[in-house]
Enzyme design. Sequence first.
Site, PDB file in Angstrom:
ATOM      1  N   SER A 221      56.161  35.511-124.645  1.00  0.00           N
ATOM      2  CA  SER A 221      55.381  36.734-124.680  1.00  0.00           C
ATOM      3  C   SER A 221      54.506  36.842-123.427  1.00  0.00           C
ATOM      4  CB  SER A 221      54.555  36.772-125.973  1.00  0.00           C
ATOM      5  OG  SER A 221      53.868  37.988-126.102  1.00  0.00           O
ATOM      6  N   HIS A 246      59.425  39.961-124.147  1.00  0.00           N
ATOM      7  CA  HIS A 246      59.639  41.113-125.034  1.00  0.00           C
ATOM      8  C   HIS A 246      58.600  42.166-124.706  1.00  0.00           C
ATOM      9  CE1 HIS A 246      56.773  39.255-128.314  1.00  0.00           C
ATOM     10  NE2 HIS A 246      56.205  39.410-127.140  1.00  0.00           N
TER      11      HIS A 246
END
Length: 317
Positions: A221, A246
Amino acid sequence: MPVFVAVGFSFCSCPNINLESCPPPCLSSPEPENFQHRKKLRALLAVMAGLAISPPLSLTFSSRTRNAKPTSYLSRNQRNLTRRIVSALPSPYGDSLKAGLSSNVSGNKDPRSIAPRSGVIVAKKGNPPVMPSVMTPGGPLDLSSVLFRNRIIFIGQPINAQVAQRVISQLVTLASIDDKSDILIYLNCPGGSTYSVLAIYDCMSWIKPKVGTVAFGVAASQGALLLAGGEKGMRYAMPNTRVMIHQPQTGCGGHVEDVRRQVNEAIEARQKIDRMYAAFTGQTLETVQQYTERDRFLSASEALEFGLIDGLLETEY
Protein backbone atom coordinates in the site's frame (compact mmCIF):
# COMPACT_ATOMS: atom_id res chain seq x y z
CA MET A 1 -11.16 25.41 82.99
CA PRO A 2 -11.74 21.63 82.67
CA VAL A 3 -8.75 19.35 81.96
CA PHE A 4 -8.89 16.77 79.11
CA VAL A 5 -7.18 13.39 78.74
CA ALA A 6 -5.66 12.75 75.29
CA VAL A 7 -6.63 9.08 74.95
CA GLY A 8 -10.22 9.40 73.75
CA PHE A 9 -12.03 8.78 77.10
CA SER A 10 -14.29 11.27 78.84
CA PHE A 11 -12.48 13.85 80.89
CA CYS A 12 -12.00 13.92 84.62
CA SER A 13 -12.08 17.26 86.35
CA CYS A 14 -10.02 16.05 89.28
CA PRO A 15 -7.11 18.50 89.89
CA ASN A 16 -4.71 15.60 90.59
CA ILE A 17 -2.39 15.17 87.65
CA ASN A 18 -1.18 11.72 88.75
CA LEU A 19 -4.06 9.34 88.17
CA GLU A 20 -2.67 6.81 90.64
CA SER A 21 -3.07 9.27 93.51
CA CYS A 22 -6.69 9.98 92.70
CA PRO A 23 -8.96 8.33 95.37
CA PRO A 24 -11.43 5.67 94.21
CA PRO A 25 -14.44 7.94 94.54
CA CYS A 26 -13.37 11.22 92.96
CA LEU A 27 -14.23 13.83 95.63
CA SER A 28 -14.03 16.80 93.29
CA SER A 29 -16.48 15.37 90.72
CA PRO A 30 -20.05 14.50 91.58
CA GLU A 31 -20.45 12.15 88.51
CA PRO A 32 -20.16 8.47 89.49
CA GLU A 33 -19.09 7.36 85.99
CA ASN A 34 -15.67 9.06 86.37
CA PHE A 35 -14.54 6.16 88.50
CA GLN A 36 -15.39 3.74 85.66
CA HIS A 37 -13.43 5.90 83.22
CA ARG A 38 -10.38 5.74 85.47
CA LYS A 39 -10.68 1.96 85.70
CA LYS A 40 -10.73 1.71 81.90
CA LEU A 41 -7.70 3.97 81.66
CA ARG A 42 -5.80 1.86 84.25
CA ALA A 43 -6.65 -1.31 82.26
CA LEU A 44 -5.36 0.32 79.08
CA LEU A 45 -2.12 1.31 80.80
CA ALA A 46 -1.68 -2.25 82.10
CA VAL A 47 -2.12 -3.72 78.60
CA MET A 48 0.39 -1.29 77.11
CA ALA A 49 2.85 -2.08 79.90
CA GLY A 50 2.46 -5.80 79.18
CA LEU A 51 3.43 -5.21 75.53
CA ALA A 52 6.74 -3.75 76.73
CA ILE A 53 6.17 -0.51 74.86
CA SER A 54 7.57 1.63 77.63
CA PRO A 55 7.86 1.93 81.41
CA PRO A 56 4.80 3.18 83.26
CA LEU A 57 3.27 5.56 80.74
CA SER A 58 3.20 9.17 81.76
CA LEU A 59 0.62 11.23 79.90
CA THR A 60 0.88 14.94 79.37
CA PHE A 61 -2.27 16.93 80.01
CA SER A 62 -3.04 20.29 78.53
CA SER A 63 -5.93 22.56 79.16
CA ARG A 64 -7.88 23.84 76.15
CA THR A 65 -6.88 27.45 75.78
CA ARG A 66 -7.14 29.83 72.87
CA ASN A 67 -4.10 30.14 70.53
CA ALA A 68 -2.40 27.22 72.26
CA LYS A 69 0.26 25.34 70.33
CA PRO A 70 -0.44 21.67 69.62
CA THR A 71 1.05 19.46 72.32
CA SER A 72 2.39 15.98 71.75
CA TYR A 73 0.94 13.46 74.20
CA LEU A 74 3.91 11.08 73.93
CA SER A 75 7.48 11.77 74.92
CA ARG A 76 10.35 11.54 72.45
CA ASN A 77 11.44 8.11 73.70
CA GLN A 78 7.89 6.80 73.41
CA ARG A 79 7.60 8.10 69.82
CA ASN A 80 10.88 6.39 68.89
CA LEU A 81 9.65 3.11 70.41
CA THR A 82 6.40 3.43 68.49
CA ARG A 83 8.33 3.94 65.24
CA ARG A 84 10.33 0.78 65.94
CA ILE A 85 7.19 -1.24 66.53
CA VAL A 86 5.56 0.06 63.32
CA SER A 87 8.70 -0.64 61.29
CA ALA A 88 8.71 -4.24 62.47
CA LEU A 89 5.26 -4.91 61.01
CA PRO A 90 5.12 -6.87 57.71
CA SER A 91 5.49 -4.59 54.71
CA PRO A 92 2.60 -4.57 52.19
CA TYR A 93 5.24 -4.65 49.42
CA GLY A 94 6.64 -8.07 50.31
CA ASP A 95 10.37 -8.24 50.89
CA SER A 96 11.09 -4.72 49.69
CA LEU A 97 13.03 -3.98 52.86
CA LYS A 98 15.44 -6.80 52.05
CA ALA A 99 15.79 -5.50 48.50
CA GLY A 100 17.75 -2.47 49.65
CA LEU A 101 15.14 0.23 50.17
CA SER A 102 16.55 2.89 52.45
CA SER A 103 15.00 3.96 55.74
CA ASN A 104 15.90 6.22 58.62
CA VAL A 105 14.36 3.91 61.26
CA SER A 106 16.87 2.39 63.61
CA GLY A 107 16.42 -0.54 65.94
CA ASN A 108 17.70 -3.94 66.88
CA LYS A 109 18.90 -6.16 64.07
CA ASP A 110 16.52 -8.92 63.08
CA PRO A 111 15.82 -11.03 59.98
CA ARG A 112 14.05 -8.02 58.49
CA SER A 113 16.93 -5.66 59.04
CA ILE A 114 16.90 -2.61 56.84
CA ALA A 115 19.68 -2.12 54.30
CA PRO A 116 21.62 1.15 54.19
CA ARG A 117 20.54 3.99 51.92
CA SER A 118 23.25 3.14 49.38
CA GLY A 119 21.94 -0.42 48.83
CA VAL A 120 21.07 -1.70 45.35
CA ILE A 121 17.46 -2.57 44.54
CA VAL A 122 17.28 -6.11 43.17
CA ALA A 123 14.20 -7.57 41.48
CA LYS A 124 12.62 -10.65 43.04
CA LYS A 125 12.75 -12.83 39.91
CA GLY A 126 15.80 -11.66 38.05
CA ASN A 127 16.58 -8.33 36.49
CA PRO A 128 13.84 -6.57 34.49
CA PRO A 129 14.09 -6.73 30.69
CA VAL A 130 16.11 -3.95 29.11
CA MET A 131 16.52 -2.72 25.58
CA PRO A 132 19.38 -4.38 23.66
CA SER A 133 22.42 -2.17 23.78
CA VAL A 134 25.84 -1.93 22.16
CA MET A 135 28.94 -0.96 24.10
CA THR A 136 30.75 2.08 22.75
CA PRO A 137 33.68 4.12 24.09
CA GLY A 138 31.13 6.61 25.38
CA GLY A 139 29.05 3.95 27.14
CA PRO A 140 26.18 1.61 26.20
CA LEU A 141 23.78 2.72 23.48
CA ASP A 142 20.43 1.21 22.53
CA LEU A 143 19.96 -0.12 19.01
CA SER A 144 17.88 2.81 17.79
CA SER A 145 20.66 5.22 18.79
CA VAL A 146 23.25 3.06 17.03
CA LEU A 147 21.16 3.04 13.83
CA PHE A 148 20.59 6.78 14.10
CA ARG A 149 24.33 7.41 14.41
CA ASN A 150 24.81 5.39 11.24
CA ARG A 151 22.13 7.52 9.51
CA ILE A 152 19.61 4.67 9.33
CA ILE A 153 15.88 5.13 10.04
CA PHE A 154 13.71 2.04 10.51
CA ILE A 155 9.94 1.97 9.86
CA GLY A 156 8.42 -1.31 10.98
CA GLN A 157 4.77 -0.48 11.64
CA PRO A 158 1.78 1.10 9.87
CA ILE A 159 2.50 4.75 9.23
CA ASN A 160 0.32 7.17 11.16
CA ALA A 161 0.76 10.74 12.37
CA GLN A 162 3.01 9.71 15.30
CA VAL A 163 5.29 7.59 13.10
CA ALA A 164 5.47 10.37 10.52
CA GLN A 165 6.42 12.90 13.18
CA ARG A 166 9.22 10.66 14.46
CA VAL A 167 10.61 9.96 10.97
CA ILE A 168 10.43 13.60 9.90
CA SER A 169 12.19 14.76 13.05
CA GLN A 170 14.96 12.18 12.47
CA LEU A 171 15.36 13.22 8.83
CA VAL A 172 15.60 16.91 9.69
CA THR A 173 18.06 16.20 12.53
CA LEU A 174 20.36 14.09 10.35
CA ALA A 175 20.22 16.72 7.61
CA SER A 176 21.18 19.46 10.06
CA ILE A 177 24.10 17.38 11.39
CA ASP A 178 25.53 16.56 7.95
CA ASP A 179 23.80 17.65 4.75
CA LYS A 180 26.24 15.80 2.46
CA SER A 181 26.00 12.22 3.78
CA ASP A 182 23.26 9.89 2.55
CA ILE A 183 20.38 8.58 4.68
CA LEU A 184 18.80 5.13 4.46
CA ILE A 185 15.23 4.23 5.42
CA TYR A 186 14.62 0.54 6.15
CA LEU A 187 11.02 -0.45 5.45
CA ASN A 188 8.94 -3.37 6.73
CA CYS A 189 5.66 -1.55 6.40
CA PRO A 190 2.13 -2.84 5.66
CA GLY A 191 0.81 0.60 4.74
CA GLY A 192 -0.75 3.46 6.61
CA SER A 193 -2.26 6.90 6.23
CA THR A 194 -1.89 8.55 2.83
CA TYR A 195 -1.40 11.97 4.38
CA SER A 196 1.31 10.73 6.75
CA VAL A 197 3.20 8.94 3.96
CA LEU A 198 3.06 12.02 1.74
CA ALA A 199 4.38 14.11 4.65
CA ILE A 200 7.41 11.80 4.96
CA TYR A 201 7.97 11.87 1.19
CA ASP A 202 7.85 15.68 1.14
CA CYS A 203 10.52 15.79 3.85
CA MET A 204 12.67 13.25 1.95
CA SER A 205 12.50 15.44 -1.17
CA TRP A 206 13.05 18.68 0.72
CA ILE A 207 16.23 17.99 2.70
CA LYS A 208 19.62 18.14 0.98
CA PRO A 209 20.96 14.62 1.78
CA LYS A 210 19.95 11.82 -0.57
CA VAL A 211 17.51 9.41 1.04
CA GLY A 212 17.60 5.78 -0.09
CA THR A 213 15.08 3.07 0.77
CA VAL A 214 15.54 -0.64 1.53
CA ALA A 215 12.58 -3.04 1.80
CA PHE A 216 12.50 -5.99 4.20
CA GLY A 217 9.59 -8.41 4.48
CA VAL A 218 6.70 -6.44 3.00
CA ALA A 219 6.16 -3.02 1.51
CA ALA A 220 2.43 -2.77 0.87
CA SER A 221 0.00 0.00 0.00
CA GLN A 222 1.49 3.34 1.04
CA GLY A 223 4.65 1.54 2.18
CA ALA A 224 5.28 0.66 -1.49
CA LEU A 225 4.81 4.32 -2.40
CA LEU A 226 7.45 5.31 0.15
CA LEU A 227 9.77 2.59 -1.16
CA ALA A 228 9.45 3.86 -4.73
CA GLY A 229 9.86 7.47 -3.57
CA GLY A 230 13.49 6.99 -2.53
CA GLU A 231 16.42 8.48 -4.40
CA LYS A 232 16.80 7.02 -7.91
CA GLY A 233 19.56 4.41 -7.84
CA MET A 234 19.23 3.94 -4.04
CA ARG A 235 16.02 1.87 -3.87
CA TYR A 236 16.67 -1.75 -2.87
CA ALA A 237 14.79 -4.80 -1.65
CA MET A 238 15.65 -8.17 -0.19
CA PRO A 239 15.00 -11.18 -2.48
CA ASN A 240 12.06 -12.42 -0.35
CA THR A 241 10.36 -9.04 -0.08
CA ARG A 242 6.74 -8.76 -1.21
CA VAL A 243 5.46 -5.50 -2.68
CA MET A 244 1.77 -4.66 -3.05
CA ILE A 245 0.30 -1.61 -4.81
CA HIS A 246 -3.35 -0.61 -5.09
CA GLN A 247 -5.60 2.41 -5.19
CA PRO A 248 -6.18 4.30 -1.90
CA GLN A 249 -8.85 3.00 0.44
CA THR A 250 -11.29 5.28 2.21
CA GLY A 251 -14.56 5.32 4.10
CA CYS A 252 -17.34 7.87 3.85
CA GLY A 253 -20.06 8.85 6.29
CA GLY A 254 -22.16 11.75 7.41
CA HIS A 255 -24.37 14.11 5.45
CA VAL A 256 -24.82 13.68 1.70
CA GLU A 257 -22.77 16.76 0.90
CA ASP A 258 -19.99 15.59 3.22
CA VAL A 259 -19.96 12.17 1.54
CA ARG A 260 -19.68 13.81 -1.88
CA ARG A 261 -16.70 15.87 -0.74
CA GLN A 262 -14.98 12.86 0.81
CA VAL A 263 -15.43 10.89 -2.41
CA ASN A 264 -13.92 13.74 -4.42
CA GLU A 265 -10.97 13.84 -2.02
CA ALA A 266 -10.42 10.09 -2.45
CA ILE A 267 -10.55 10.40 -6.26
CA GLU A 268 -8.01 13.22 -6.20
CA ALA A 269 -5.74 11.19 -3.90
CA ARG A 270 -5.83 8.21 -6.29
CA GLN A 271 -5.02 10.37 -9.30
CA LYS A 272 -2.12 11.99 -7.44
CA ILE A 273 -0.68 8.66 -6.30
CA ASP A 274 -0.98 7.18 -9.81
CA ARG A 275 0.95 10.14 -11.22
CA MET A 276 3.62 9.67 -8.55
CA TYR A 277 3.97 5.95 -9.38
CA ALA A 278 4.28 6.84 -13.07
CA ALA A 279 7.08 9.32 -12.26
CA PHE A 280 8.89 6.88 -9.94
CA THR A 281 8.72 3.86 -12.27
CA GLY A 282 8.82 5.39 -15.73
CA GLN A 283 5.59 3.57 -16.66
CA THR A 284 2.70 5.24 -18.43
CA LEU A 285 -0.23 6.51 -16.42
CA GLU A 286 -2.56 3.99 -18.07
CA THR A 287 -0.29 1.10 -17.09
CA VAL A 288 -0.09 2.33 -13.50
CA GLN A 289 -3.88 2.69 -13.30
CA GLN A 290 -4.25 -0.84 -14.61
CA TYR A 291 -1.85 -2.19 -11.96
CA THR A 292 -3.47 -0.26 -9.11
CA GLU A 293 -7.09 -1.05 -10.04
CA ARG A 294 -6.99 -3.97 -7.58
CA ASP A 295 -4.44 -5.32 -5.11
CA ARG A 296 -1.35 -6.21 -7.17
CA PHE A 297 1.25 -8.33 -5.38
CA LEU A 298 4.76 -8.29 -6.81
CA SER A 299 7.87 -10.23 -5.94
CA ALA A 300 11.16 -8.44 -5.55
CA SER A 301 12.20 -9.27 -9.13
CA GLU A 302 8.81 -8.16 -10.49
CA ALA A 303 9.07 -4.91 -8.55
CA LEU A 304 12.52 -4.41 -10.07
CA GLU A 305 11.14 -5.05 -13.54
CA PHE A 306 8.22 -2.68 -12.97
CA GLY A 307 10.58 0.06 -11.78
CA LEU A 308 9.61 0.31 -8.12
CA ILE A 309 13.18 -0.51 -7.02
CA ASP A 310 16.62 -0.25 -8.57
CA GLY A 311 18.34 -3.37 -7.27
CA LEU A 312 18.17 -6.55 -5.22
CA LEU A 313 20.33 -7.25 -2.19
CA GLU A 314 21.75 -10.77 -2.49
CA THR A 315 21.22 -13.38 0.20
CA GLU A 316 21.85 -17.14 0.35
CA TYR A 317 18.29 -18.06 -0.58
